[in-house]
Design an enzyme around this catalytic site. Structure first.
Site, short mmCIF file in Angstrom:
data_model
loop_
_atom_site.label_atom_id
_atom_site.label_comp_id
_atom_site.label_asym_id
_atom_site.label_seq_id
_atom_site.Cartn_x
_atom_site.Cartn_y
_atom_site.Cartn_z
N SER A 16 -37.02 11.39 79.66
CA SER A 16 -37.18 12.83 79.91
C SER A 16 -36.93 13.16 81.38
O SER A 16 -36.40 14.23 81.71
CB SER A 16 -38.57 13.30 79.47
OG SER A 16 -39.57 12.79 80.32
N ARG A 68 -34.19 -13.25 86.99
CA ARG A 68 -34.19 -11.87 87.46
C ARG A 68 -32.96 -11.61 88.33
O ARG A 68 -32.31 -10.56 88.24
CB ARG A 68 -35.48 -11.65 88.27
CG ARG A 68 -35.97 -10.24 88.29
CD ARG A 68 -37.34 -10.18 88.96
NE ARG A 68 -38.44 -10.50 88.08
CZ ARG A 68 -38.94 -9.68 87.16
NH1 ARG A 68 -38.46 -8.47 87.00
NH2 ARG A 68 -39.94 -10.05 86.40
N ILE A 95 -39.40 -5.09 87.34
CA ILE A 95 -39.75 -5.37 88.74
C ILE A 95 -38.49 -5.89 89.42
O ILE A 95 -37.73 -6.68 88.84
CB ILE A 95 -40.89 -6.40 88.79
CG1 ILE A 95 -42.17 -5.73 88.27
CG2 ILE A 95 -41.09 -6.93 90.21
CD1 ILE A 95 -43.35 -6.68 88.13
N HIS A 112 -43.12 7.78 90.07
CA HIS A 112 -44.32 7.06 89.63
C HIS A 112 -45.39 8.09 89.23
O HIS A 112 -45.62 9.05 89.97
CB HIS A 112 -44.84 6.17 90.76
CG HIS A 112 -46.04 5.38 90.35
ND1 HIS A 112 -45.96 4.25 89.56
CD2 HIS A 112 -47.36 5.58 90.59
CE1 HIS A 112 -47.17 3.79 89.34
NE2 HIS A 112 -48.05 4.58 89.95
N ASP A 146 -41.94 -3.68 98.04
CA ASP A 146 -43.36 -3.42 97.84
C ASP A 146 -43.50 -2.53 96.60
O ASP A 146 -43.22 -1.33 96.66
CB ASP A 146 -43.88 -2.72 99.12
CG ASP A 146 -45.37 -2.48 99.08
OD1 ASP A 146 -46.02 -2.96 98.13
OD2 ASP A 146 -45.85 -1.80 100.00
N ASP A 148 -44.16 0.01 93.98
CA ASP A 148 -44.79 1.33 94.04
C ASP A 148 -45.34 1.65 95.44
O ASP A 148 -46.20 2.52 95.60
CB ASP A 148 -45.94 1.47 93.01
CG ASP A 148 -45.44 1.34 91.58
OD1 ASP A 148 -44.28 1.71 91.32
OD2 ASP A 148 -46.21 0.86 90.72
C1 GRF Z 1 -42.74 8.62 83.57
O1 GRF Z 1 -44.08 8.98 83.46
C2 GRF Z 1 -42.46 7.98 84.89
O2 GRF Z 1 -43.23 8.50 85.93
C3 GRF Z 1 -42.84 6.55 84.63
O3 GRF Z 1 -42.41 6.30 83.32
C4 GRF Z 1 -42.37 7.52 82.59
C5 GRF Z 1 -40.98 7.67 82.06
O4 GRF Z 1 -40.85 8.78 81.22
N1 GRF Z 1 -42.28 5.69 85.63
P1 GRF Z 1 -39.40 9.28 80.80
O5 GRF Z 1 -38.67 8.08 80.22
O6 GRF Z 1 -38.72 9.81 82.02
O7 GRF Z 1 -39.62 10.35 79.77
#
Ligand code: GRF
Length: 217
Positions: A16, A68, A95, A112, A146, A148
């Site tokens: 979204s 990774r 990560i 975030h 780091d 978040d």
């Molecule tokens: C959001 O809440 C974003 O902050 C977090 O994961 C979720 C992703 O939602 N990192 P969408 O896929 O953008 O709907």
């Protein structure tokens, strides 16, 4: 159109926030365009949405890589193929190594769902409810090694209301996410926000600064 920064959006799920970025990019004068959507998860719902929007997609399934670093190498090459100037992590659940984040220093943003530095990591809404905070929200920051913890670009606040569940709170915060992510990306794409010596330098006027703290905008 020349001059617009090319953005690759990284997703793992529903997408979204990716949709909000795609929509914002269509507005006249937007300093960025979304040129690719890349997912580590072949089942990510956002991939279908991106295709319907006519945007190039790529799937790089992390489970097919031993390390990774090997996954990130292919991801980086894919970003080069799409000539991405900027990378927007929109619910990208991997990560990243320090080496990868360094290569994209100042050019990769993440959204975030908390007011960082509170509630790094997962389950942010449940933890906010458990703590009884009245003010919650979301943050867009530059990605560094780091987790978040990279320099903050924009934050948006959302109140916690009595009777909230993690789901109702998440939905309220998500509406704010959809507003601040395009704003932050536009600031970076236009050069008005940048990473300098480990800090975000930002040129925002008073109205824009107000946007940061007002959930109703
Ligand atoms: C959001 O809440 C974003 O902050 C977090 O994961 C979720 C992703 O939602 N990192 P969408 O896929 O953008 O709907």
């Amino acid at each position: 159109m020349s001059g617009r920064k090319k953005v690759a959006v990284l997703i793992s799920g529903r997408g979204s926030n990716m949709e909000a970025l795609i929509k914002a990019a269509r507005a006249a004068g937007c300093p960025f365009e979304i040129t690719a959507v890349i997912s580590n998860n072949p089942g990510a719902g956002g991939l279908k949405t991106a295709r319907e929007e006519g945007i190039a997609t790529a799937v790089i399934d992390h489970r097919e890589f031993e390390t990774r670093e090997a996954f990130e190498e292919v991801l980086y090459e894919t970003l080069l193929v799409f000539a991405a100037d900027l990378v927007a992590c929109a619910g990208f659940m991997r990560i990243m190594t320090e080496g990868f984040t360094r290569r994209l220093e100042g050019r990769m943003l993440n959204i975030h769902p908390s007011l960082l530095p509170a509630y790094k990591g997962l389950h942010t809404h449940e933890r906010a409810l458990r703590d009884g905070v009245r003010l919650h929200g979301c943050t867009v920051h530059f990605v560094t090694a780091d987790l978040d913890g990279g320099p903050i670009i924009i934050q948006g606040a959302a109140p916690v209301l009595s009777g909230d569940t993690a789901d109702t709170l998440a939905a309220r915060v998500l509406r704010v996410e959809h507003k601040i992510f395009p704003r932050a990306l536009a600031l970076v794409a236009s050069g008005r926000a940048r990473l300098e010596n480990g800090r975000t330098v930002i040129e925002a006027d008073a109205d824009e600064a107000a946007f940061i703290t007002s959930p109703s905008l």
